[in-house]
Design a protein around this motif. Structure first.
Motif, PDB file in Angstrom:
ATOM      1  N   LYS A 127      41.730   8.251  33.383  1.00 39.23           N
ATOM      2  CA  LYS A 127      40.742   9.286  33.068  1.00 39.23           C
ATOM      3  C   LYS A 127      39.467   8.648  32.525  1.00 39.23           C
ATOM      4  O   LYS A 127      38.360   9.001  32.940  1.00 39.23           O
ATOM      5  CB  LYS A 127      41.313  10.272  32.049  1.00 39.23           C
ATOM      6  N   TYR A 179      43.932  12.533  37.517  1.00 43.69           N
ATOM      7  CA  TYR A 179      44.227  11.852  36.263  1.00 43.69           C
ATOM      8  C   TYR A 179      43.567  12.491  35.048  1.00 43.69           C
ATOM      9  O   TYR A 179      43.660  11.964  33.949  1.00 43.69           O
ATOM     10  CB  TYR A 179      43.799  10.386  36.352  1.00 43.69           C
ATOM     11  N   GLY A 180      42.902  13.621  35.219  1.00 44.35           N
ATOM     12  CA  GLY A 180      42.162  14.250  34.123  1.00 44.35           C
ATOM     13  C   GLY A 180      43.029  14.869  33.049  1.00 44.35           C
ATOM     14  O   GLY A 180      42.628  14.961  31.893  1.00 44.35           O
ATOM     15  N   SER A 221      46.089  15.040  30.400  1.00 47.00           N
ATOM     16  CA  SER A 221      46.728  14.001  29.603  1.00 47.00           C
ATOM     17  C   SER A 221      48.180  14.379  29.330  1.00 47.00           C
ATOM     18  O   SER A 221      48.545  15.550  29.344  1.00 47.00           O
ATOM     19  CB  SER A 221      45.975  13.785  28.287  1.00 47.00           C
ATOM     20  N   GLU A 225      35.715   8.807  34.432  1.00 42.86           N
ATOM     21  CA  GLU A 225      34.526   9.397  33.810  1.00 42.86           C
ATOM     22  C   GLU A 225      33.310   8.479  33.910  1.00 42.86           C
ATOM     23  O   GLU A 225      32.178   8.931  33.776  1.00 42.86           O
ATOM     24  CB  GLU A 225      34.824   9.744  32.350  1.00 42.86           C
ATOM     25  N   LEU A 237      39.460  12.499  39.147  1.00 47.00           N
ATOM     26  CA  LEU A 237      39.550  13.113  37.822  1.00 47.00           C
ATOM     27  C   LEU A 237      40.513  14.295  37.824  1.00 47.00           C
ATOM     28  O   LEU A 237      41.221  14.525  36.846  1.00 47.00           O
ATOM     29  CB  LEU A 237      38.157  13.552  37.346  1.00 47.00           C
TER      30      LEU A 237
END
Length: 170
Positions: A41, A144-145, A147, A45, A141
């Motif tokens: 993440k 893998y955005g 958590s 970004e 994203l």
């Protein structure tokens, strides 16, 4: 084949945890994924541009190879593409609107092939604009955005009153 490669890569990564007791192994895997998602993440970004760095590098190589091909406009957004070396008798039909080439690479990979890049350059566009959204930072994203939440240790778990489980055979 892809699923087999994914499972083999995963099994290779958790090799050090596989000989542990089941709960310890699962805890190791959870911690691994938690850290991996956080790192991915953070990395996502920072990306700028319309496609990710590795696909961009691959597309640049494909675009370089496209210089060996000559595109002829056939009307609308269709092109006939042939090799510049007349000895090589290959020809391909590229439809930029449909995002297809008769070599089928573009449809399989989501990235323009050298023939399509030749047509894209003939039109005066950028091949990055014709790549699948799967190569975009937004897609990365989206993957893998999220958590994986950290959890407290066993010493912090709430105490529960329940029957003791007897594991002996009767």
């Amino acid at each position: 084949m892809l699923m087999n490669n994914i499972s083999e890569a995963f099994n290779g990564r958790i090799l050090e945890a596989r000989d542990k007791p089941i709960l310890t192994m699962f805890e190791w895997i959870r911690c691994y994924w938690m850290s991996r998602f956080a790192e991915k993440k953070k990395k996502a970004e920072k990306y700028e541009g319309s496609i990710l760095p590795k696909p961009k590098k691959r597309l640049n190589l494909i675009a370089t190879r496209s210089m060996e091909w000559q595109a002829r406009w056939a009307g609308e957004l269709k092109f006939e593409v042939h090799h510049k070396n007349r000895i090589i008798m290959e020809r391909f039909v590229v439809d930029l609107l449909a995002g297809s080439c008769s070599c089928r690479f573009w449809g399989l990979s989501g990235m323009p092939c050298p023939h399509a890049c030749s047509a894209i350059f003939e039109k005066g566009d950028n091949p990055e604009e014709y790549c699948s959204n799967y190569y975009s930072p937004a897609a990365y994203l989206a993957t893998y955005g999220k958590s994986i939440a950290p959890i407290n240790g066993e010493n912090m778990w709430p105490k529960v009153n329940c029957e003791h489980i007897d594991l002996t055979d009767d």
